[in-house]
Design an enzyme around this catalytic site. Structure first.
Site, mmCIF file in Angstrom:
data_model
loop_
_atom_site.group_PDB
_atom_site.id
_atom_site.type_symbol
_atom_site.label_atom_id
_atom_site.label_comp_id
_atom_site.label_asym_id
_atom_site.label_seq_id
_atom_site.Cartn_x
_atom_site.Cartn_y
_atom_site.Cartn_z
ATOM 1 N N CYS A 106 -10.275 -1.907 -4.265
ATOM 2 C CA CYS A 106 -9.175 -0.935 -4.226
ATOM 3 C C CYS A 106 -9.740 0.447 -4.585
ATOM 4 O O CYS A 106 -10.847 0.550 -5.089
ATOM 5 C CB CYS A 106 -8.109 -1.350 -5.230
ATOM 6 N N ARG B 129 7.637 -2.199 3.044
ATOM 7 C CA ARG B 129 6.394 -1.428 3.235
ATOM 8 C C ARG B 129 5.810 -1.689 4.623
ATOM 9 O O ARG B 129 6.381 -2.451 5.401
ATOM 10 C CB ARG B 129 5.384 -1.842 2.170
ATOM 11 N N LYS C 294 7.364 -6.657 0.840
ATOM 12 C CA LYS C 294 6.229 -6.687 1.771
ATOM 13 C C LYS C 294 6.372 -7.837 2.753
ATOM 14 O O LYS C 294 6.669 -8.959 2.343
ATOM 15 C CB LYS C 294 4.926 -6.827 0.990
ATOM 16 N N ARG D 166 0.488 8.143 2.380
ATOM 17 C CA ARG D 166 0.232 6.869 3.064
ATOM 18 C C ARG D 166 0.988 6.857 4.391
ATOM 19 O O ARG D 166 2.183 7.168 4.424
ATOM 20 C CB ARG D 166 0.674 5.720 2.172
ATOM 21 N N CYS E 241 -6.342 6.750 -8.600
ATOM 22 C CA CYS E 241 -5.251 5.865 -8.996
ATOM 23 C C CYS E 241 -4.890 6.047 -10.473
ATOM 24 O O CYS E 241 -5.729 5.838 -11.356
ATOM 25 C CB CYS E 241 -5.619 4.403 -8.743
ATOM 26 N N LYS F 113 9.317 -2.948 -4.347
ATOM 27 C CA LYS F 113 8.769 -3.000 -2.986
ATOM 28 C C LYS F 113 9.025 -4.359 -2.332
ATOM 29 O O LYS F 113 9.179 -5.386 -3.028
ATOM 30 C CB LYS F 113 7.281 -2.698 -3.025
ATOM 31 N N CYS G 270 -4.310 -4.891 -5.802
ATOM 32 C CA CYS G 270 -4.224 -4.189 -4.513
ATOM 33 C C CYS G 270 -5.245 -4.674 -3.486
ATOM 34 O O CYS G 270 -5.006 -4.561 -2.282
ATOM 35 C CB CYS G 270 -4.359 -2.693 -4.725
ATOM 36 N N CYS H 40 -7.554 -2.691 -11.912
ATOM 37 C CA CYS H 40 -6.519 -3.131 -12.855
ATOM 38 C C CYS H 40 -5.918 -4.417 -12.314
ATOM 39 O O CYS H 40 -6.244 -4.834 -11.201
ATOM 40 C CB CYS H 40 -5.459 -2.035 -13.060
#
Ligand code: SRM
Ligand code: SF4
Length: 584
Positions: free
Chosen positions: A433, A145, A214, A76, A439, A212, A482, A478
């Site tokens: 996503c 991020r 954000k 990424r 994934c 994380k 995302c 899921c």
């Protein structure tokens, strides 16, 4: 009730023992006999911007043949505010073929992902990314991020300040470890495991953040980046055309787990108003509160939103105020938000134009029918423009003259890329996503099935006379969220292969949570399940009303929610535990 965890989790231990993210990554890279990284290094690798994945389509076949997993790496690339130069785009396009699976994946946070990079080429790929003045450092992991910013490349002072602020937040919250450069960037000597670490992490410390973090930056009235979905946001307050400060918001986050009622999606709350020059520092202050008090025992409870809830919003605000070396005022009132996605041609306010092109689910690749990647490379090379990735996984080509816009459209046509008027609203405002096959957390398909589902939903909307309705349809494989499903008008959230929870009631503005509308719906029954709602929407909506707004007005407070909880106005978080009980 689950017992509260009291020992530091495995990732905390891995971070602490990693010597500021070094671990044994370098040794594993050098050892060609090792097919993949060990458990701790996989966690550390994330901070370097990479996930170890395997092709899930091949798992069974390989198992039957007695083979192990087909490992490859997702990389990424961090691009604050989605800003990308002409030469960087050209380099990414080349690397997509040379090192990845031939596609460039634009993400919902305005970054870029490569999939399918093999271990033996990981170092060279990252080295070349850095050579193009981009980085993968802190694209993933327990740090700040990619910092988002409203994408419109408008050249007025306010938008310029927004972009600059996103860059400054990214720089301010970047990890200080030299491990990244030692490991990936040519010419730097690697520390042996006996040598002392020469640097310190002044902000993060040796265990970084609990999870994380954000951050997004935008202007009042513009929520293209879904700012309430993040741990921290700066909303620029404008008076008389001048940026005068920021409303700071915190505690948003969309991840949750099926069957774990103490995990939930939530939109951010207002914390306070700070002067323009203190916005970057405010994002740092919130990171320090999170660092010091966040849950280090249970990663499922470690996001900032749970800390905000545990402390209580008032105590959190107070802690924020106390840590700030500048004044914090009550938050300013905000105007209504617009839902501009900046597709098509727009005046850049400096005599030039920018042009937004829709990228379905962010995947830039050539197919038999549409040569999207070739078209984009031609636009970039022929017109010499820069680009911006939007929070809807699409792209803006910037700094164009009137005649270049004509040229751009003809390049799109030449490569069978649909122009804006050829794309239905349902497709234009959709996101999915990646899910399968890359994934590791996917329990259902997303990106691969979304285009066909959108065609079906689009046909249904058209038959109901709803093709003009602007509604967001989002899908994830899921519950991690995302593609930000829980703020969409309609969302499908994967439960198991072919089966999804159906959410309704968010809106394009991204400032309201959707409700669970129907549980465990087979994908082929999506339209049938939505039909009663869509039909009454078509028949009785107010002029200009969105589906989510309609749902909240008519159904949200009655049928669906009451059916599940017996309460008149429960929130999604009250509905979900109930659902879990019903399932059990
Ligand atoms: Fe995400 C994990 C993809 C935006 C919440 N996300 C993942 C991983 C890395 C799977 C994994 O942990 O093994 C996915 C990689 C799939 C692949 O093959 O590429 C993944 N997330 C994505 C992207 C690429 C989706 C997309 O369609 O673009 C987005 C990359 C953003 C970026 O550039 O940094 C992406 N992820 C999001 C968002 C939306 C956002 O931030 O705007 C969310 C919800 C907001 C939030 O964080 O609360 C999100 N991703 C998660 C979570 C749930 C976190 C939690 O609080 O529980 C996970 C799981 C985890 O971290 O354990 C996750
Ligand atoms: Fe994977 Fe789930 Fe995120 Fe989709 S929502 S990319 S399936 S973690």
């Amino acid at each position: 009730m689950a017992k509260e965890k009291t020992d530091p989790n495995k990732v905390e231990i891995a971070k602490q023992q990693s010597r500021l993210l070094r671990g044994t990554i370098d040794e594993t890279l050098k050892n060609a006999e090792l097919e993949c990284f060990g458990e701790d290094d996989q966690q550390l690798l994330k901070f370097h911007g990479s996930y170890q994945q395997d092709d899930r389509d091949l798992r069974k076949l390989r198992r039957d043949e007695g083979l192990g997993k087909a490992y490859s790496y997702m990389l990424r690339i961090v691009l604050p505010g989605g800003q990308i130069t002409n030469s960087q785009y050209i380099d990414l396009d080349r690397m997509a073929d040379e090192f990845a699976n031939g596609s460039i994946r634009l993400t919902t946070r305005q970054a870029v992902q490569f999939h399918g990079v093999i271990k033996g080429e990981l170092r060279e790929t990252i080295r070349q990314i850095n050579q193009s003045l981009m980085t993968t450092l802190a694209a993933c992991g327990d740090v700040c991020r990619n910092v988002m910013a409203t994408a419109a490349p408008l050249k007025d002072p306010v938008h310029t300040a927004i972009r600059e602020t996103a860059n400054k937040v990214a720089a301010e919250l970047k990890p200080a470890t030299k491990a990244y450069h030692e490991i990936w960037v040519e010419g730097e000597r690697q520390l042996t495991s006996q040598e002392a670490i020469p640097e310190i992490e002044p902000l993060y410390g040796e265990t970084y953040l609990p999870r994380k973090y954000k951050v997004g930056v935008t202007i009042q009235g513009d929520n293209q980046i879904d700012i309430y979905s993040y741990d921290c946001g700066l909303i620029g307050i404008v008076e008389n055309g001048q940026l005068i400060g920021w409303n700071v918001v915190a505690g948003g986050g969309l991840g949750m787990s099926h069957g774990r009622p103490n995990t939930y999606a939530q939109i951010a709350d207002k914390i306070g108003f700070v002067a323009v020059e203190n916005g970057v520092a405010a994002t740092r202050v919130i990171a320090t509160i999170y660092r010091d008090f966040g849950n280090r025992f249970d990663r499922k409870q470690a996001r900032l939103k749970y800390l905000v809830d545990k402390m209580g919003i008032d105590a959190f605000r107070e802690e924020f105020k106390q840590r700030c070396e500048f004044d914090v005022h009550p938050p300013r009132e905000l105007p209504d938000v617009s839902n501009e996605d900046w597709m098509g041609k727009h005046d850049q306010r400096d005599g030039k134009f920018f042009y937004g092109v829709f990228v379905e689910n962010g995947r830039i690749k050539d197919t038999d029918d549409v040569k999207l990647r070739t078209a984009f490379l031609k636009i970039i090379t022929q017109l010499g423009c820069s680009a911006t990735i939007t929070a809807q996984q699409s792209i803006l080509f910037n700094d164009l003259t009137e005649s270049q816009i004509v040229e751009l459209e003809s390049i799109l046509k030449e490569h069978q890329v649909p122009l804006l008027h050829e794309i239905s609203n349902s497709r234009r405002y959709s996101m999915a996503c990646p899910a399968m096959p890359t994934c590791g957390l996917a329990v259902a398909e997303s990106e691969r099935v979304m285009p066909d589902l959108i065609t079906e939903i689009g046909n249904c909307l058209e038959s109901l006379g709803l093709d003009d309705a602007q509604l967001t349809i989002r899908m994830t494989g899921c519950p991690n969220g995302c593609a930000r499903p829980y703020t969409a008008d309609i969302a499908l959230v994967g439960r198991r292969p072919g089966v999804y929870h159906l959410f309704v009631g968010g809106r394009l503005a991204g400032d309201r949570m959707a409700d669970l509308y129907a549980a465990d719906v087979k994908i082929e029954e999506t339209i049938e399940t939505l039909m009663p709602l869509l039909t009454s929407f078509a028949e009785t909506r107010n002029p200009g009303e969105g589906l989510g707004d309609f749902y909240q007005r008519i159904l949200g407070r009655t049928e669906a929610r009451r059916r599940l909880t017996g309460k008149e106005t429960p929130t999604i978080n009250e509905v979900l535990p109930k659902l879990v009980q019903i399932e059990a």
